[in-house]
Design a protein around this motif. Structure first.
Motif, PDB file in Angstrom:
ATOM      1  N   PHE A 160       0.858  -1.182   0.000  1.00  0.00           N
ATOM      2  CA  PHE A 160       0.000   0.000   0.000  1.00  0.00           C
ATOM      3  C   PHE A 160       0.897   1.235   0.000  1.00  0.00           C
ATOM      4  CE2 PHE A 160      -2.897  -3.222   1.095  1.00  0.00           C
ATOM      5  CZ  PHE A 160      -4.186  -2.763   0.862  1.00  0.00           C
ATOM      6  N   PRO A 161       0.894   2.014  -1.097  1.00  0.00           N
ATOM      7  CA  PRO A 161       1.735   3.213  -1.158  1.00  0.00           C
ATOM      8  C   PRO A 161       1.277   4.275  -0.157  1.00  0.00           C
ATOM      9  CG  PRO A 161       0.962   2.555  -3.345  1.00  0.00           C
ATOM     10  CD  PRO A 161       0.168   1.787  -2.345  1.00  0.00           C
ATOM     11  N   ARG A 162       2.074   5.300  -0.029  1.00  0.00           N
ATOM     12  CA  ARG A 162       1.601   6.457   0.713  1.00  0.00           C
ATOM     13  C   ARG A 162       0.490   7.105  -0.099  1.00  0.00           C
ATOM     14  NH1 ARG A 162       4.352  12.357   1.941  1.00  0.00           N
ATOM     15  NH2 ARG A 162       2.629  13.086   3.231  1.00  0.00           N
ATOM     16  N   GLU A 163      -0.697   7.192   0.502  1.00  0.00           N
ATOM     17  CA  GLU A 163      -1.856   7.745  -0.201  1.00  0.00           C
ATOM     18  C   GLU A 163      -1.899   9.248   0.058  1.00  0.00           C
ATOM     19  OE1 GLU A 163      -3.323   5.953  -2.238  1.00  0.00           O
ATOM     20  OE2 GLU A 163      -3.093   3.870  -1.569  1.00  0.00           O
ATOM     21  N   PHE A 246       2.811  -5.798   2.377  1.00  0.00           N
ATOM     22  CA  PHE A 246       3.903  -5.076   3.012  1.00  0.00           C
ATOM     23  C   PHE A 246       3.611  -3.579   2.982  1.00  0.00           C
ATOM     24  CE2 PHE A 246       5.148  -5.464  -1.454  1.00  0.00           C
ATOM     25  CZ  PHE A 246       5.545  -4.174  -1.770  1.00  0.00           C
ATOM     26  N   ASP A 247       4.308  -2.853   3.825  1.00  0.00           N
ATOM     27  CA  ASP A 247       4.139  -1.407   3.917  1.00  0.00           C
ATOM     28  C   ASP A 247       4.986  -0.734   2.837  1.00  0.00           C
ATOM     29  OD1 ASP A 247       3.830   1.218   4.619  1.00  0.00           O
ATOM     30  OD2 ASP A 247       4.925   1.079   6.511  1.00  0.00           O
ATOM     31  N   ALA A 248       4.332  -0.114   1.882  1.00  0.00           N
ATOM     32  CA  ALA A 248       5.041   0.572   0.795  1.00  0.00           C
ATOM     33  C   ALA A 248       5.012   2.085   0.970  1.00  0.00           C
ATOM     34  CB  ALA A 248       4.425   0.191  -0.558  1.00  0.00           C
ATOM     35  N   THR A 249       4.745   2.549   2.197  1.00  0.00           N
ATOM     36  CA  THR A 249       4.648   3.997   2.431  1.00  0.00           C
ATOM     37  C   THR A 249       5.891   4.734   1.948  1.00  0.00           C
ATOM     38  OG1 THR A 249       3.227   3.610   4.353  1.00  0.00           O
ATOM     39  CG2 THR A 249       4.274   5.772   4.176  1.00  0.00           C
ATOM     40  N   LEU A 327      -5.291   8.251  14.882  1.00  0.00           N
ATOM     41  CA  LEU A 327      -4.122   9.123  14.969  1.00  0.00           C
ATOM     42  C   LEU A 327      -2.825   8.322  14.851  1.00  0.00           C
ATOM     43  CD1 LEU A 327      -5.283  11.546  17.800  1.00  0.00           C
ATOM     44  CD2 LEU A 327      -4.797  12.177  15.422  1.00  0.00           C
ATOM     45  N   LEU A 328      -2.813   7.116  15.423  1.00  0.00           N
ATOM     46  CA  LEU A 328      -1.643   6.250  15.298  1.00  0.00           C
ATOM     47  C   LEU A 328      -1.363   5.934  13.832  1.00  0.00           C
ATOM     48  CD1 LEU A 328       0.505   4.464  16.696  1.00  0.00           C
ATOM     49  CD2 LEU A 328      -1.215   2.646  16.784  1.00  0.00           C
ATOM     50  N   LEU A 329      -2.420   5.627  13.090  1.00  0.00           N
ATOM     51  CA  LEU A 329      -2.262   5.348  11.663  1.00  0.00           C
ATOM     52  C   LEU A 329      -1.823   6.600  10.904  1.00  0.00           C
ATOM     53  CD1 LEU A 329      -5.420   3.117  11.011  1.00  0.00           C
ATOM     54  CD2 LEU A 329      -3.061   2.371  11.390  1.00  0.00           C
ATOM     55  N   ALA A 330      -2.376   7.750  11.282  1.00  0.00           N
ATOM     56  CA  ALA A 330      -2.025   9.001  10.599  1.00  0.00           C
ATOM     57  C   ALA A 330      -0.537   9.304  10.753  1.00  0.00           C
ATOM     58  CB  ALA A 330      -2.869  10.147  11.141  1.00  0.00           C
ATOM     59  N   VAL A 331      -0.007   9.080  11.945  1.00  0.00           N
ATOM     60  CA  VAL A 331       1.418   9.336  12.177  1.00  0.00           C
ATOM     61  C   VAL A 331       2.274   8.307  11.451  1.00  0.00           C
ATOM     62  CG1 VAL A 331       3.222   9.394  13.934  1.00  0.00           C
ATOM     63  CG2 VAL A 331       1.018  10.509  14.361  1.00  0.00           C
ATOM     64  N   ARG A 332       1.909   7.043  11.561  1.00  0.00           N
ATOM     65  CA  ARG A 332       2.711   5.975  10.967  1.00  0.00           C
ATOM     66  C   ARG A 332       2.744   6.078   9.441  1.00  0.00           C
ATOM     67  NH1 ARG A 332       3.789   0.305  11.801  1.00  0.00           N
ATOM     68  NH2 ARG A 332       4.794  -0.375   9.886  1.00  0.00           N
ATOM     69  N   PHE A 333       1.618   6.415   8.835  1.00  0.00           N
ATOM     70  CA  PHE A 333       1.535   6.387   7.362  1.00  0.00           C
ATOM     71  C   PHE A 333       1.465   7.784   6.745  1.00  0.00           C
ATOM     72  CE2 PHE A 333      -0.356   2.352   8.875  1.00  0.00           C
ATOM     73  CZ  PHE A 333       0.642   1.524   8.421  1.00  0.00           C
ATOM     74  N   ARG A 334       1.804   8.795   7.535  1.00  0.00           N
ATOM     75  CA  ARG A 334       1.903  10.172   7.050  1.00  0.00           C
ATOM     76  C   ARG A 334       0.591  10.655   6.430  1.00  0.00           C
ATOM     77  NH1 ARG A 334       7.323   9.855   3.570  1.00  0.00           N
ATOM     78  NH2 ARG A 334       7.444   7.628   4.012  1.00  0.00           N
ATOM     79  N   GLN A 335      -0.479  10.472   7.182  1.00  0.00           N
ATOM     80  CA  GLN A 335      -1.811  10.873   6.733  1.00  0.00           C
ATOM     81  C   GLN A 335      -2.217  12.195   7.375  1.00  0.00           C
ATOM     82  OE1 GLN A 335      -4.023   7.458   8.034  1.00  0.00           O
ATOM     83  NE2 GLN A 335      -3.311   6.149   6.359  1.00  0.00           N
ATOM     84  N   SER A 336      -3.313  12.736   6.900  1.00  0.00           N
ATOM     85  CA  SER A 336      -3.817  14.017   7.394  1.00  0.00           C
ATOM     86  C   SER A 336      -4.266  13.909   8.857  1.00  0.00           C
ATOM     87  CB  SER A 336      -5.003  14.481   6.535  1.00  0.00           C
ATOM     88  OG  SER A 336      -5.709  15.521   7.169  1.00  0.00           O
TER      89      SER A 336
END
Length: 383
Positions: A160-163, A246-249, A327-336
């Motif tokens: 999953f890329p960074r969205e 896998f994490d593709a962020t 919020l944990l997901l937002a920080v980990r995956f650079r989300q809004s």
């Protein structure tokens, strides 16, 4: 116990479920680190239909791949804009790029699945990396993706890329992809089993071993589907092939939709192959509404009309659990962060999209995407 206390207790259970599952999954869902064999060669395959605004950036990013030999094959799927000309000009100066033209779309096929099947037949290498035209790979992406594939036993891996999001509508809804994936998919069980029910992928970035792809029937096995992120891994699993995530962020980025209209249309087009089935959507509504929206409604109720202290405490804990996870997901995956703070609103919008899609399908209304019309309904492998 009173009704508010019962509802608050239920909301807490439903909020803690994805939080606990998500924390466990975050330990397993990692960026790949394994290197592929030194002689690895990768075919990067890009279906493109009217992608003139971004196709050059997608191809140029793929050409920057390091650590593996690559070819980049772009299939022009009857574009009416400058897509083909742009790719042709890049191919004229870099022999690793090939522009191919899609044959007419056969009856019963969706455009993307047909394009990917054709691309697989044109690829020269044994590792096939399918990417959408709006994905931008990092220089390490092809190497680490093929390493993740070839170092394990799976026939398919997907990242999953960074969205990237640019509007509030995108920030509210698109990050829910990670919430649904990490909060509700038991990844440990997924890796132990080839059960199709555990099949999950991101259609934006999928790598397969050619022999596993052929054994699973390729994209021909999901010819009618609009949701390869669900249906393709299920096809692999039905063939006895494992699939992994896998994490593709940090390896790829993508702005999948732009603005409210594209968010609604994009999530609607394939909803009936995922959440929006008559059997699944009531369950998803209970899980998402009960765990992520109900606590806030109860707190609003308490602000207007005093509730038992136990109900208020339980609702506060449930609201906190949902917000902490988002919020944990937002920080980990650079989300809004704004989208995360408005989390209940995003969940309500997602549920509205799913119910609208289900009702549309029940009325026999077709889906429209990329200038083509498809009959709405469950696709191959849907429950």
């Amino acid at each position: 116990m009173t009704v508010p206390v019962v509802l608050a207790a239920l909301s807490l259970v439903l909020a803690l479920l994805p939080l606990g599952q998500g924390i466990a999954n975050l330990v397993l869902y990692r960026r790949p680190t394994a290197a592929p064999p030194l002689d690895t060669a990768v075919s990067i395959l890009i279906p493109a239909r009217n992608e003139e605004s971004g196709i050059a950036a997608a191809v140029e990013a793929a050409l920057l791949s390091r650590g593996v030999e690559v070819e980049v094959v772009v299939l022009d799927d009857h574009s009416t804009d400058r897509t083909a000309g742009i790719v042709r000009s890049i191919a004229a100066r870099d022999p690793r790029v090939r522009l191919e033209s899609a044959p007419p779309l056969p009856p019963g096929w969706s455009g993307k699945q047909h394009a990917c099947q054709v691309l697989a037949g044109l690829a020269r290498h044994s590792v096939l990396l399918f990417q959408d035209a709006d994905v931008r790979l990092s220089p390490a992406a092809a190497r680490l993706t093929s390493g993740a594939l070839l170092s394990g036993r799976s026939g398919m891996v997907s990242g999953f890329p960074r969205e990237e999001t640019g509007t509030l509508a995108e920030a509210l809804v698109i990050p829910l992809i990670h919430l649904l994936l990490l909060g509700y998919l038991p990844m440990a069980a997924m890796r132990r089993s080839t059960d199709p029910r555990f099949g999950a992928a991101c259609g934006q970035l999928i790598a397969v071993r050619r022999e596993a792809y052929d054994e699973a029937g390729g994209h021909a096995a999901i010819a009618t589907s609009l949701h390869d992120g669900v249906t393709l891994p299920r096809a692999f699993r039905r063939a006895g092939q494992g699939t992994d995530l896998f994490d593709a962020t940090g390896l790829a980025r993508c702005r999948m939709y732009r603005g409210w209209r594209e968010v609604w249309s994009g999530f609607s087009k394939n909803a009936t192959e995922g959440m929006a089935t008559p059997a699944a959507l009531p369950v998803w509504t209970l899980l998402l509404f009960g765990g992520h929206v109900l606590p806030w409604l109860l707190l609003g109720w308490a602000a207007l009309d005093p509730l038992p202290l136990a109900a208020v405490v339980l609702a506060c804990l449930a609201a906190a659990a949902g917000l902490i996870f988002r919020l944990l997901l937002a920080v980990r995956f650079r989300q809004s962060i704004v989208g995360a703070l408005l989390h209940p609103v995003g969940v309500l919008i997602m549920l509205a999209i799913q119910w609208s899609a289900l009702l549309r399908a029940r009325r026999g209304k077709p889906s429209e995407w990329r200038g083509r019309t498809y009959q709405a309904g469950p696709g191959p492998g849907a429950p």
